[in-house]
Design an enzyme around this catalytic site. Structure first.
Site, PDB file in Angstrom:
ATOM      1  N   GLU A 115       0.817  -1.210   0.000  1.00 36.90           N
ATOM      2  CA  GLU A 115       0.000   0.000   0.000  1.00 36.90           C
ATOM      3  C   GLU A 115       0.857   1.269   0.000  1.00 36.90           C
ATOM      4  O   GLU A 115       0.352   2.358  -0.218  1.00 36.90           O
ATOM      5  CB  GLU A 115      -0.921   0.005   1.236  1.00 36.90           C
ATOM      6  CG  GLU A 115      -1.976  -1.082   1.194  1.00 36.90           C
ATOM      7  CD  GLU A 115      -2.706  -1.235   2.521  1.00 36.90           C
ATOM      8  OE1 GLU A 115      -3.925  -1.394   2.513  1.00 36.90           O
ATOM      9  OE2 GLU A 115      -2.032  -1.224   3.569  1.00 36.90           O
ATOM     10  N   ASP A 147     -12.329  -5.607  -2.348  1.00 35.33           N
ATOM     11  CA  ASP A 147     -13.246  -6.756  -2.260  1.00 35.33           C
ATOM     12  C   ASP A 147     -14.578  -6.299  -1.693  1.00 35.33           C
ATOM     13  O   ASP A 147     -14.721  -5.152  -1.284  1.00 35.33           O
ATOM     14  CB  ASP A 147     -12.628  -7.822  -1.349  1.00 35.33           C
ATOM     15  CG  ASP A 147     -12.388  -7.294   0.059  1.00 35.33           C
ATOM     16  OD1 ASP A 147     -13.308  -7.350   0.878  1.00 35.33           O
ATOM     17  OD2 ASP A 147     -11.272  -6.785   0.332  1.00 35.33           O
TER      18      ASP A 147
HETATM   19  N1  ADE Z   1      -9.112  -4.755   3.906  1.00 40.06           N
HETATM   20  C1  ADE Z   1      -9.437  -5.049   2.636  1.00 40.06           C
HETATM   21  N2  ADE Z   1     -10.551  -5.814   2.589  1.00 40.06           N
HETATM   22  C2  ADE Z   1     -10.926  -5.999   3.878  1.00 40.06           C
HETATM   23  C3  ADE Z   1     -11.982  -6.700   4.494  1.00 40.06           C
HETATM   24  N3  ADE Z   1     -12.878  -7.377   3.766  1.00 40.06           N
HETATM   25  N4  ADE Z   1     -12.057  -6.698   5.846  1.00 40.06           N
HETATM   26  C4  ADE Z   1     -11.154  -6.027   6.574  1.00 40.06           C
HETATM   27  N5  ADE Z   1     -10.128  -5.355   6.060  1.00 40.06           N
HETATM   28  C5  ADE Z   1     -10.011  -5.336   4.714  1.00 40.06           C
END
Ligand code: ADE
Length: 230
Positions: free
Chosen positions: A11, A196
């Site tokens: 990142e 996601d």
């Molecule tokens: N960072 C990226 N995706 C995530 C998720 N689903 N839950 C927690 N942190 C995250």
């Protein structure tokens, strides 16, 4: 000097490459890189995953380097249907969704001692980040960031966080950084690119898109430094 914190190397990698006259210092296992980007002084660190790592990093950064503000950049899970992979959420407040003293009569997320649920994020800073995202043609939304020591990949957990906090993105550090900034009167902003959907498909989606998504936040951050600070 502006402070930048990311949880993971991926990142922060492309930000680090832009730092001129870089100097490194390691405290409690976390390396702080100072230098300048587009001639503006910066301090950057990869804090590690989760709230405690993030808090240690933010507190040390504030005490050692006294940044005028801290920006937390990285990826997050989408909690809203109108957010797709690589869109970016800029926080308008941050909650710690797993902070729970409800058996003692508090609402979930309420952090006693500081007596706050929604940690404030700096509006002016956040608006400038949104302006940079918009300029770059990146779809951006402002909203609540929900932080917890948990990778959310279960639709029921997701739904619980959405219904309780009306949050737009979940991640694992922002709420802790906002908490530390609040205690130190340091302005804070959070930008999270969606990797996601925080549901059944989250693990695979994260593995495929985290790096690409992280780059969206970084592009906006660099544009922000160039146009709003330097
Ligand atoms: N960072 C990226 N995706 C995530 C998720 N689903 N839950 C927690 N942190 C995250």
């Amino acid at each position: 000097m502006i402070g930048i914190i990311a949880a993971m190397q991926l990142e922060l990698e492309s930000i680090k490459r832009k730092i001129e006259n870089a100097r490194e210092e390691t405290v409690s296992g976390i390396t702080y890189i100072t230098g300048s980007i587009y001639s503006y002084p910066v301090v950057c660190a990869v804090c590690g995953v989760g709230k405690v790592n993030a808090a240690v990093c933010a507190q040390t950064m504030i005490l050692k380097y006294a940044p005028e503000a801290i920006i937390n950049t990285g990826v997050g899970g989408a909690l809203s249907k109108d957010l797709k992979v690589c869109d970016v959420v800029v926080g308008n407040s941050a909650v710690q969704h797993d902070f729970d003293t409800s058996p003692l009569g508090d609402e979930k997320g309420f952090v006693s001692t500081v007596n706050i649920t929604h940690f404030p994020l700096d509006e002016a800073l956040s608006n400038k980040l949104i302006a940079s995202l918009t300029f770059l043609g990146i779809h951006a939304k402002s909203g609540v960031i929900a932080t917890g020591d948990q990778f959310v990949c279960d639709p029921r957990v997701k739904e619980e966080i959405v219904s309780r906090f009306d949050a737009k993105a979940c991640e694992m550090e922002g709420g802790a950084i906002a908490h530390v900034c609040f205690m130190n009167n340091t302005p804070c902003a959070i930008l999270r690119a969606i990797s996601d959907g925080a549901d059944d498909g989250a693990t695979l989606s994260y593995q495929e898109f985290a790096e690409i998504a992280a780059n969206q936040s970084v592009r906006a951050l660099l544009h922000f430094i160039k146009t709003s600070l330097a």
